[in-house]
Design a protein around this motif. Sequence first.
Motif, mmCIF file in Angstrom:
data_model
loop_
_atom_site.group_PDB
_atom_site.id
_atom_site.type_symbol
_atom_site.label_atom_id
_atom_site.label_comp_id
_atom_site.label_asym_id
_atom_site.label_seq_id
_atom_site.Cartn_x
_atom_site.Cartn_y
_atom_site.Cartn_z
ATOM 1 N N GLY A 59 0.909 -1.021 0.053
ATOM 2 C CA GLY A 59 0.000 -0.175 -0.035
ATOM 3 C C GLY A 59 0.863 1.281 -0.221
ATOM 4 O O GLY A 59 1.631 1.352 -0.864
ATOM 5 N N THR A 60 0.790 2.025 1.234
ATOM 6 C CA THR A 60 1.854 3.361 1.243
ATOM 7 C C THR A 60 2.579 3.094 2.396
ATOM 8 O O THR A 60 3.446 3.980 2.377
ATOM 9 C CB THR A 60 0.947 4.588 1.594
ATOM 10 N N ASN A 61 2.919 1.708 2.667
ATOM 11 C CA ASN A 61 4.039 1.507 3.562
ATOM 12 C C ASN A 61 5.180 0.604 2.848
ATOM 13 O O ASN A 61 5.002 -0.042 2.009
ATOM 14 C CB ASN A 61 3.266 0.631 4.847
ATOM 15 N N VAL A 62 6.231 1.265 3.238
ATOM 16 C CA VAL A 62 7.614 0.771 2.690
ATOM 17 C C VAL A 62 8.305 0.156 3.951
ATOM 18 O O VAL A 62 8.511 0.567 4.906
ATOM 19 C CB VAL A 62 8.276 1.840 2.005
ATOM 20 N N HIS A 63 8.662 -1.264 3.599
ATOM 21 C CA HIS A 63 9.298 -1.932 4.529
ATOM 22 C C HIS A 63 10.991 -2.342 3.864
ATOM 23 O O HIS A 63 10.852 -3.073 2.914
ATOM 24 C CB HIS A 63 8.663 -3.102 4.931
ATOM 25 N N LEU A 64 11.727 -2.068 4.654
ATOM 26 C CA LEU A 64 13.243 -2.503 4.234
ATOM 27 C C LEU A 64 13.296 -3.900 4.671
ATOM 28 O O LEU A 64 13.153 -4.325 5.641
ATOM 29 C CB LEU A 64 14.249 -1.496 5.168
ATOM 30 N N ILE A 65 13.860 -4.545 3.528
ATOM 31 C CA ILE A 65 13.921 -6.027 3.583
ATOM 32 C C ILE A 65 15.473 -6.302 3.466
ATOM 33 O O ILE A 65 15.807 -7.236 4.428
ATOM 34 C CB ILE A 65 13.379 -6.864 2.189
ATOM 35 N N GLY A 66 16.460 -5.369 2.868
ATOM 36 C CA GLY A 66 17.678 -5.803 3.071
ATOM 37 C C GLY A 66 18.518 -4.581 2.405
ATOM 38 O O GLY A 66 18.111 -4.020 1.347
ATOM 39 N N ARG A 67 19.573 -4.406 3.043
ATOM 40 C CA ARG A 67 20.507 -3.501 2.661
ATOM 41 C C ARG A 67 21.954 -3.802 2.300
ATOM 42 O O ARG A 67 22.571 -4.411 3.445
ATOM 43 C CB ARG A 67 20.566 -2.224 3.223
ATOM 44 N N GLY A 68 22.181 -3.921 1.282
ATOM 45 C CA GLY A 68 23.498 -4.587 1.099
ATOM 46 C C GLY A 68 23.504 -6.029 0.935
ATOM 47 O O GLY A 68 22.606 -6.549 1.031
ATOM 48 N N TYR A 69 24.701 -6.768 0.648
ATOM 49 C CA TYR A 69 24.668 -8.223 0.484
ATOM 50 C C TYR A 69 23.990 -8.918 1.712
ATOM 51 O O TYR A 69 24.421 -8.643 2.717
ATOM 52 C CB TYR A 69 25.898 -8.796 0.024
ATOM 53 N N ARG A 70 23.288 -10.101 1.636
ATOM 54 C CA ARG A 70 22.769 -10.885 2.535
ATOM 55 C C ARG A 70 22.438 -12.286 2.235
ATOM 56 O O ARG A 70 21.829 -12.104 0.832
ATOM 57 C CB ARG A 70 21.525 -10.310 3.016
ATOM 58 N N PRO A 71 22.862 -13.280 2.661
ATOM 59 C CA PRO A 71 22.735 -14.604 1.997
ATOM 60 C C PRO A 71 21.271 -14.706 1.995
ATOM 61 O O PRO A 71 20.254 -14.309 2.625
ATOM 62 C CB PRO A 71 23.222 -15.562 3.250
ATOM 63 N N TYR A 72 20.801 -15.692 1.037
ATOM 64 C CA TYR A 72 19.354 -15.972 0.719
ATOM 65 C C TYR A 72 18.526 -16.429 1.865
ATOM 66 O O TYR A 72 17.522 -15.868 2.270
ATOM 67 C CB TYR A 72 19.383 -17.073 -0.241
ATOM 68 N N GLU A 73 19.013 -17.449 2.773
ATOM 69 C CA GLU A 73 18.171 -17.864 4.073
ATOM 70 C C GLU A 73 18.068 -16.671 4.997
ATOM 71 O O GLU A 73 17.119 -16.479 5.358
ATOM 72 C CB GLU A 73 19.043 -19.032 4.652
ATOM 73 N N GLY A 74 19.022 -15.734 5.223
ATOM 74 C CA GLY A 74 18.848 -14.738 5.935
ATOM 75 C C GLY A 74 17.653 -13.619 5.422
ATOM 76 O O GLY A 74 16.766 -13.273 5.999
ATOM 77 N N MET A 75 17.708 -13.337 4.209
ATOM 78 C CA MET A 75 16.811 -12.508 3.528
ATOM 79 C C MET A 75 15.586 -13.127 3.377
ATOM 80 O O MET A 75 14.436 -12.560 3.763
ATOM 81 C CB MET A 75 17.189 -12.329 1.931
ATOM 82 N N LYS A 76 15.263 -14.653 3.130
ATOM 83 C CA LYS A 76 14.077 -15.031 3.091
ATOM 84 C C LYS A 76 13.382 -15.055 4.599
ATOM 85 O O LYS A 76 12.353 -14.761 4.505
ATOM 86 C CB LYS A 76 14.282 -16.678 2.731
ATOM 87 N N ALA A 77 14.255 -15.319 5.581
ATOM 88 C CA ALA A 77 13.644 -15.200 6.987
ATOM 89 C C ALA A 77 13.191 -13.932 7.399
ATOM 90 O O ALA A 77 12.136 -13.741 7.858
ATOM 91 C CB ALA A 77 14.931 -15.776 7.923
ATOM 92 N N HIS A 78 14.094 -12.973 6.924
ATOM 93 C CA HIS A 78 13.575 -11.569 7.370
ATOM 94 C C HIS A 78 12.147 -11.181 6.531
ATOM 95 O O HIS A 78 11.242 -10.482 7.100
ATOM 96 C CB HIS A 78 14.668 -10.458 6.874
ATOM 97 N N LEU A 79 12.098 -11.662 5.398
ATOM 98 C CA LEU A 79 11.045 -11.175 4.261
ATOM 99 C C LEU A 79 9.803 -11.778 5.103
ATOM 100 O O LEU A 79 8.695 -11.230 5.182
ATOM 101 C CB LEU A 79 11.249 -11.789 2.862
ATOM 102 N N GLU A 80 9.961 -13.245 5.583
ATOM 103 C CA GLU A 80 8.637 -13.900 5.953
ATOM 104 C C GLU A 80 8.379 -13.239 7.438
ATOM 105 O O GLU A 80 7.268 -13.144 7.701
ATOM 106 C CB GLU A 80 9.247 -15.473 6.309
ATOM 107 N N ARG A 81 9.173 -12.761 8.259
ATOM 108 C CA ARG A 81 8.728 -12.047 9.402
ATOM 109 C C ARG A 81 8.262 -10.542 9.228
ATOM 110 O O ARG A 81 7.044 -10.378 9.715
ATOM 111 C CB ARG A 81 10.206 -11.514 10.215
ATOM 112 N N VAL A 82 8.416 -9.989 8.156
ATOM 113 C CA VAL A 82 7.863 -8.656 7.624
ATOM 114 C C VAL A 82 6.731 -9.062 7.183
ATOM 115 O O VAL A 82 5.331 -8.512 7.541
ATOM 116 C CB VAL A 82 8.734 -7.867 6.677
ATOM 117 N N LEU A 83 6.529 -10.162 6.485
ATOM 118 C CA LEU A 83 5.052 -10.492 5.885
ATOM 119 C C LEU A 83 4.095 -10.965 6.895
ATOM 120 O O LEU A 83 2.849 -10.777 6.881
ATOM 121 C CB LEU A 83 5.235 -11.580 4.682
#
Length: 118
Positions: free
Chosen positions: A83-107
């Motif tokens: 919508g109008t909200n923006v959520h930072l998922i990753g800044r800079g390199y991050r391994p896939y598993e870490g990115m996936k876990a953080h995305l799942e927490r945000v979702l």
Amino acid sequence: MRYLKPEQEFAMAEAVQGAFYAGNNDVTKPGVLASIATKFGVEEDTFLQKFDSEEMKEKTQQDFSIAKHLQATAFPSLYLLNGTNVHLIGRGYRPYEGMKAHLERVLQQIAPDDNPPT
């Protein structure tokens, strides 16, 4: 490419990266970019006209303004727009598993009923 053939935007970005890193091409030169665009069905002249237009200069400035507003100071930076909200998922390199876990927490925070914990 975003405004000429949007469905090819990511493929073009990948080709530009390949031309720079693997091909040692100067991708800051419009002619180099136009040559790459031809691989995706865009005529060089059409690409160069669009590239040099005032419209594209304005759109580029808009992209830089958005990046500044988001504080996108690292590459890559990944954001989720809800919508109008923006959520930072990753800044800079991050391994896939870490990115996936953080995305799942945000979702899970955004829509807990649609995204049960895994």
